[in-house]
Design a protein around this motif. Structure first.
Motif, short mmCIF file in Angstrom:
data_model
loop_
_atom_site.label_atom_id
_atom_site.label_comp_id
_atom_site.label_asym_id
_atom_site.label_seq_id
_atom_site.Cartn_x
_atom_site.Cartn_y
_atom_site.Cartn_z
N GLY A 12 0.81 -1.20 0.00
CA GLY A 12 0.00 0.00 0.00
C GLY A 12 0.85 1.25 0.00
N ILE A 13 0.25 2.33 -0.49
CA ILE A 13 0.87 3.66 -0.42
C ILE A 13 0.43 4.29 0.89
CG2 ILE A 13 1.06 5.93 -1.51
CD1 ILE A 13 0.26 4.59 -4.16
N PHE A 26 -2.54 3.22 14.50
CA PHE A 26 -2.77 2.45 13.28
C PHE A 26 -2.45 3.29 12.06
CE2 PHE A 26 -6.81 4.55 14.10
CZ PHE A 26 -7.29 4.91 12.85
N ALA A 27 -2.24 2.58 10.94
CA ALA A 27 -1.91 3.24 9.68
C ALA A 27 -3.05 3.04 8.69
CB ALA A 27 -0.62 2.67 9.10
N GLU A 28 -3.10 3.92 7.69
CA GLU A 28 -4.07 3.83 6.60
C GLU A 28 -3.31 3.98 5.28
OE1 GLU A 28 -7.86 5.77 9.00
OE2 GLU A 28 -6.50 7.06 7.88
N MET A 29 -3.85 3.40 4.22
CA MET A 29 -3.10 3.35 2.97
C MET A 29 -4.03 3.26 1.76
SD MET A 29 -1.80 -0.60 3.23
CE MET A 29 -2.90 -1.86 3.86
N PHE A 30 -3.43 3.41 0.59
CA PHE A 30 -4.09 3.12 -0.67
C PHE A 30 -3.54 1.80 -1.21
CE2 PHE A 30 -4.08 7.96 -1.29
CZ PHE A 30 -5.36 8.11 -0.76
N GLN A 31 -4.43 0.90 -1.59
CA GLN A 31 -4.01 -0.32 -2.27
C GLN A 31 -4.44 -0.25 -3.72
OE1 GLN A 31 -5.67 -3.42 0.32
NE2 GLN A 31 -3.66 -3.72 1.24
N ILE A 32 -3.71 -0.95 -4.57
CA ILE A 32 -3.95 -0.91 -6.01
C ILE A 32 -4.28 -2.31 -6.51
CG2 ILE A 32 -2.88 -0.44 -8.25
CD1 ILE A 32 -1.25 1.77 -6.81
N ASN A 33 -5.27 -2.39 -7.35
CA ASN A 33 -5.78 -3.66 -7.86
C ASN A 33 -4.72 -4.40 -8.67
OD1 ASN A 33 -7.29 -5.75 -9.04
ND2 ASN A 33 -9.13 -4.48 -9.16
N GLY A 34 -4.39 -5.59 -8.22
CA GLY A 34 -3.39 -6.39 -8.92
C GLY A 34 -3.88 -6.95 -10.24
N ALA A 35 -5.22 -6.92 -10.45
CA ALA A 35 -5.78 -7.44 -11.69
C ALA A 35 -6.03 -6.37 -12.73
CB ALA A 35 -7.10 -8.17 -11.39
N ALA A 56 -2.81 4.60 -11.37
CA ALA A 56 -3.21 4.54 -9.98
C ALA A 56 -2.03 4.84 -9.05
CB ALA A 56 -3.80 3.17 -9.66
N VAL A 57 -0.85 4.31 -9.38
CA VAL A 57 0.34 4.62 -8.59
C VAL A 57 0.62 6.11 -8.63
CG1 VAL A 57 2.85 4.35 -8.48
CG2 VAL A 57 1.40 2.34 -8.83
N LYS A 58 0.57 6.67 -9.82
CA LYS A 58 0.83 8.10 -9.97
C LYS A 58 -0.16 8.93 -9.15
CE LYS A 58 1.99 11.49 -13.52
NZ LYS A 58 2.16 11.72 -14.97
N PHE A 59 -1.43 8.53 -9.19
CA PHE A 59 -2.47 9.24 -8.46
C PHE A 59 -2.29 9.08 -6.95
CE2 PHE A 59 -6.88 8.93 -6.65
CZ PHE A 59 -7.15 10.30 -6.70
N GLY A 60 -2.01 7.86 -6.49
CA GLY A 60 -1.82 7.63 -5.06
C GLY A 60 -0.63 8.38 -4.51
#
Length: 439
Positions: A160-161, A325-334, A343-347
């Motif tokens: 996650g980011i 606790f931490a929070e994050m952005f996850q990116i769809n592996g599919a 999505a990486v660029k946006f996150g």
């Protein structure tokens, strides 16, 4: 994974203060050598082909994310080939929506989630993009708090980011405390004395709503820390100790006692946490257990956050640990590579120092280093500092989700006189054993 959390939390105090010090001493350092600090710069080794239009779906929370729409507009203006489709949810609905989407293989391209076992489900089931190489190439170690990166890592892979690194505390309206000549308690005995003083004054002591379970859980975990100590608490969360322990029984006894004494709002078992929150604004309740994001929430509701105070839960332990606790952005592996790159660029854009600094008053507690904290979030540094002695991972991220759900059930059944505290502890241990037997 539990060992990783233990190491992470031992380092938390140093990591948090580094973030706080960085924000104070580097007020002009919103520009970084990192490539992702600019909206128009490369954010991934693979980018959408020049001129290729890419649309990515993004799910995040509603409350506390009012700033995200203008941030998306800025991102799209700087990246006209990327379109962001935003969907916002409340806390529990986004958890359910992600579960449904995971089962139907319709996860968005990028989504907000929490660390621990809430976020681990997706990488453990092969649903997220492995960001380990991206983190190395883009020098995330110089951009994000190390504790936040560690809490976004599963099985040695960055999943996650990092967005937020949060610390919880007990918030109160200063006017209520001033009227009763109360000061922030430093011992558990003082805390309990204040609960009764608030009740005697006609003020609901604690504005907790148990719908969903997690609001009351924040008190439960502190009671376990108080009665069982740090070592037992950690072993309970890692399922290395029996939940049928006297400290756990005493915790449930205390929840029952507080319920019987009217220390919670009437009908709190089915009360939504956001409804309970309103009692603090109207000064009809004395305390609420919220995190580093609450300055922004108070201001967002039209109230002056400087009229509220916050203190670390006095659990009588030395050192006294905070819930974190931490929070994050996850990116769809599919998702296809073009969508993943976008999505990486946006996150990375949403977590860049430029964006964090622009929206710092609403952003919450950033995992991003080298940012400038706002005077309009007056409690943020104080709360970060409250974790200087260490922290424990919040329970619904530390426990496997089925065990956490049993804890929520146990809390409610004790409050409703359906289970005794002993039965609740026994049910917790049965749930822990059932989970371990499947592993």
């Amino acid at each position: 994974m539990k060992k990783l959390y233990s190491v992470t939390l031992m380092m938390l105090a140093a990591a948090l203060i580094v973030a706080g010090c960085g924000s104070k001493s580097d007020n002009s350092s919103t520009e970084s050598a990192s490539p992702h600090n600019s909206a128009s710069s490369s954010a991934s080794a693979s980018q959408p082909a020049s001129g290729e239009k890419v649309s990515i779906s993004f799910w995040t929370l509603n409350q506390g994310w009012e700033w995200v729409e203008p941030a998306i507009a800025d991102f799209e203006a700087a990246n006209p080939n990327i379109k962001v489709e935003l969907t916002k949810y409340e806390v529990d609905p986004i958890k359910e929506a992600l579960k449904v989407a995971a089962s139907s293989k319709t996860l968005p391209d990028i989504w907000f989630t929490w660390g621990g076992t809430l976020g681990s489900f997706y990488p453990e089931n092969g649903m997220t993009m492995d960001l380990t190489q991206t983190a190395k190439e883009h020098q995330w170690s110089e951009i994000y708090n190390k504790a936040a990166i560690d809490m976004s890592t599963y099985g040695g892979k960055v999943s996650g980011i990092p967005v937020h690194l949060n610390v919880l505390g007990m918030w109160y309206p200063k006017s209520v405390y001033e009227k009763l000549s109360l000061k922030a308690p430093t011992t558990f005995a003082e805390f309990e004395s204040q609960l009764q003083a608030l009740k005697d004054a006609g003020v609901t002591p604690m504005a907790f709503g148990s719908k969903g379970g997690w609001h009351t859980m924040r008190l439960t975990e502190q009671l376990i820390e108080t009665f069982g100590g740090a070592e037992l608490h950690d072993k309970l969360n890692s399922l290395e100790a029996s939940w049928n322990d006297p400290a756990v029984v005493k915790t449930f006894e205390k929840l029952k006692e507080y319920t019987d004494k009217g220390y919670f709002p009437k009908g709190y078992v089915s009360l939504d946490p956001t409804e309970a929150e309103n009692l603090i604004y109207t000064e009809t309740a004395g305390l609420i257990n919220e995190g580093t994001w609450f300055d922004g929430v108070i201001a967002g509701q039209g109230f002056d956050n400087k009229k509220f105070g916050v203190f670390k839960f006095p659990n009588d332990q030395k050192p006294s640990r905070a819930s974190v606790f931490a929070e994050m952005f996850q990116i769809n592996g599919a998702s296809d590579p073009a969508k993943q790159a976008a999505a990486v660029k946006f996150g990375e854009y949403l977590t860049s120092a430029d964006v964090v600094n622009k929206y710092i008053e609403q952003y919450g507690s950033p995992a991003t280093l080298k940012v400038t904290l706002s005077p309009n979030t007056p409690h943020l540094k104080e709360m970060l500092d409250s974790a200087n002695d260490g922290g424990f991972l919040i329970t619904d991220q530390a426990l496997p989700q089925e065990v956490a759900q049993k804890l929520f059930e146990a809390q409610d059944k004790v409050a409703l006189n359906e289970w005794t505290p002993q039965q609740a502890a026994e049910a917790m241990q049965k749930a822990a054993e059932a989970y371990k037997s499947k592993k």
